[in-house]
Design a protein around this motif. Structure first.
Motif: not given
Ligand code: 5GP
Ligand code: MN
Length: 333
Positions: A299-305, A307-325
């Protein structure tokens, strides 16, 4: 005081003047900047005698139904009366953001690309104007209208205001430049009735939207010692409330209001070709860079806003995104 004339590229103005049947398009799931800048561009083209139609893969969002339209907003190319001779692309950090339906047309018709996202690959074939320093794509359209000597009045001014107000968090984010404020001041001097417009903007919630927000706020997850607020909105929840993706617009900003939260994340499930995927929206402030997180997932966007689309359900997406956050606050600044 008049606003400074930002230099709209000559080749862009020439392209807008040269063509006669223009299709104006912005990113799918349009936010107020995408749709406001599209409508403003269509009004501007009409004013200089160019036929312009607005296209959006997801059509006109109901939450903007108080805006006066320059004509129908097409959501299918089958309803196009004839082949356009130019496509004006607005508020799209890359070409794919315009949606699948438009891609074949973009291959055969000249395009101009007008945007304010960092990293835009300049995909316009006739002209590109990308200004990451501008608060909203609507601000670029305002400067184009001025360069074409089209007065910023009436429905055009209202569409521009809605675009700029939304992308600046109602003139509160760090992208609220003096230039953006001067532009609004000038429109008010020219007759824009701000109290009346804001009244229409702020009193149009549906009961469905209100109840969905209530549920989402109840369920919000506070993670990472209070630094991350995450809302997971499943297809089941959307169905239970009879809600659509439009009803979730603004939730991610709302979650940033919690003291101590540095990143807010909304994960909204959607169905594509019979499969569940998730639209992730991220918000932060100051130096906290969520664009880098979104970019990890295509995905992409701006420094403070961002977005992206992930081929996962919401729970799995949270799991994979949390370490990057976590990198957002752990990185050396
Ligand atoms: P939102 O979370 O409101 O959908 O988007 C926030 C910002 O990130 C907007 O500037 C939007 O254009 C950008 N953005 C959202 N989703 C994507 C995406 O999938 N790809 C890219 N490149 N940018 C996105
Ligand atoms: Mn925008």
């Amino acid at each position: 005081m008049t606003i400074e004339q930002h230099s709209v590229p000559d080749e862009l103005l020439a392209a807008l003047r040269r063509h006669q049947r223009v299709l104006v398009a912005a990113h799918a799931h349009p936010d107020p900047d995408a749709m406001g800048s599209s409508l403003a561009m269509a009004w501007t083209l009409r004013a200089i005698g160019v036929d312009a139609l607005v296209f959006n893969e997801d059509g006109m969002p109901a939450f903007l139904n108080f805006l006066t339209l320059p004509g129908p907003v097409l959501s299918s190319l089958e309803s196009l009366p004839c082949e356009p001779d130019l496509v004006v692309c607005l508020d799209c950090g890359d070409r794919a953001r315009l949606g699948d339906a438009l891609q074949p047309l973009l291959d055969r018709v000249p395009t101009v690309n007008i945007d304010h996202h960092l990293g835009n690959p300049l995909f316009g074939s006739e002209a590109n104007w990308v200004e990451p320093g501008m608060a909203a794509s609507g601000e670029l359209v305002a400067r184009i209208a001025k360069a074409l000597r089209v007065p910023l009045q009436g429905a055009l001014a209202e569409a521009l205001y809605v675009a700029i107000s939304a992308d600046t968090g109602n003139f509160s984010y760090s992208n609220t430049t003096p230039g953006a404020l001067r532009l609004v001041a000038e429109m008010v001097e020219d007759g824009l009735n701000l109290p009346r417009l804001r009244e229409r903007m702020e009193t149009n919630w549906t009961e469905t939207r209100m109840r969905l927000w209530g549920r989402v706020m109840q369920d919000v997850r506070i993670l990472e010692d209070g630094r991350l607020a995450a809302a997971l909105i499943t297809l089941d929840t959307l169905r239970a409330y009879g809600a659509t993706s439009e009803d979730t617009e603004g939730i991610v900003e709302q979650m940033r209001k919690l003291a101590g939260v540095r990143v807010s994340l909304m994960l909204r499930e959607e169905e594509k070709n019979g499969r569940v995927q998730v639209k992730a929206s991220l918000r932060s402030s100051g130096k906290d860079n969520v664009r880098d997180v979104a970019a990890q997932f295509g995905g992409g966007g701006h420094r403070n806003a961002a977005g992206a689309t992930l081929p996962l359900d919401a729970e799995k997406a949270l799991t994979v995104m949390q370490p990057y956050i976590r990198f957002v606050w752990n990185r050396l600044q």
